[in-house]
Design a protein around this motif. Structure first.
Motif, short mmCIF file in Angstrom:
data_model
loop_
_atom_site.label_atom_id
_atom_site.label_comp_id
_atom_site.label_asym_id
_atom_site.label_seq_id
_atom_site.Cartn_x
_atom_site.Cartn_y
_atom_site.Cartn_z
N ASP A 18 0.82 -1.22 0.00
CA ASP A 18 0.00 0.00 0.00
C ASP A 18 0.85 1.27 0.00
N TRP A 73 -5.37 -1.02 -10.25
CA TRP A 73 -5.60 -0.56 -8.87
C TRP A 73 -5.84 0.95 -8.85
N GLN A 76 -9.31 2.04 -9.98
CA GLN A 76 -10.31 1.76 -8.94
C GLN A 76 -10.20 2.76 -7.79
N ALA A 77 -8.96 3.04 -7.37
CA ALA A 77 -8.74 3.92 -6.21
C ALA A 77 -9.21 5.35 -6.48
N CYS A 78 -8.91 5.88 -7.66
CA CYS A 78 -9.29 7.27 -7.91
C CYS A 78 -10.80 7.40 -8.10
N ARG A 80 -13.01 5.50 -6.51
CA ARG A 80 -13.56 5.42 -5.15
C ARG A 80 -13.45 6.76 -4.45
N GLN A 81 -12.32 7.45 -4.68
CA GLN A 81 -12.14 8.77 -4.08
C GLN A 81 -13.17 9.76 -4.64
#
Length: 208
Positions: A18, A73, A76-78, A80-81
């Motif tokens: 992470d 990844w 997906q992460a951005c 979700r933000q």
């Protein structure tokens, strides 16, 4: 060379530890004076070394093939933000810098659909940015994928336009929504009339 070997070794476990994260750069709409979007810029903080520049680790990820997993990844992460921000009332969109290696991977379109569904985001909330190095990739496949993205409702832009040697005939064939002119043209624009004139030409070219 030793530094490169060390980075290659540390990159193998950076995602599972992470260590990747994003800086979000606001996009200002100069007509309305509001922040209409933000650009997600991936960063890597390795505890033993500190912050490592993208130009040091992205090429290594691409060469090793790890870029697909990391880019998946990141997408997906951005998103979700963005979903979290929208619960606060902000209605802007997000822009994600995409590697051509992920774009051309067999899983790419499914990765995009899965990321949007997981974050409960509409395709129109996402813009994918590509570099001019895209012109070194297979033209027909690139055009086919970009066309499908736009048919889904996703915006597609070309980053750092004018910063490299551009094949204009190739660029004309790409289904793009916007061009991001390279920062070089704006650094001295107030002091250099020639630069101002050339930048205006690029803007008109983008509109055309």
């Amino acid at each position: 060379l030793a530094d490169r070997y060390k980075i290659e070794h540390l990159l193998r476990t950076a995602l599972e530890k992470d260590q990747f994260f994003f800086h979000f750069q606001p996009v200002l709409d100069v007509r309305s004076g509001t922040y209409s979007a933000c650009e997600a810029l991936m960063r890597w903080n390795e505890p033993g070394i500190g912050m490592i520049r993208p130009d040091q680790f992205i090429p290594i990820l691409e060469e090793s093939g790890q870029i697909v997993e990391v880019s998946r990844w990141g997408l997906q992460a951005c998103l979700r933000q963005l979903s979290a921000w929208r619960t606060t009332g902000w209605t802007g969109n997000i822009s994600y810098n995409l590697s051509p290696y992920h774009l051309l991977h067999d899983s790419f379109l499914d990765d995009v659909r899965d990321a949007l569904a997981s974050a409960n985001m509409e395709p129109s909330h996402l813009e994918l940015e590509l570099s001019e190095g895209l012109e070194r990739q297979p033209r027909r496949k690139v055009i086919s994928i970009l066309t499908e993205l736009r048919e889904m409702g996703i915006r597609v832009s070309l980053d750092s336009f004018g910063g490299e040697h551009s094949n204009l005939a190739y660029l004309l064939a790409l289904p793009l929504d916007s061009l991001k002119i390279d920062r070089f043209f704006f650094k001295g624009i107030r002091r250099d009339p020639k630069l101002m004139s050339f930048t205006n030409t690029l803007i008109q070219m983008g509109k055309a």
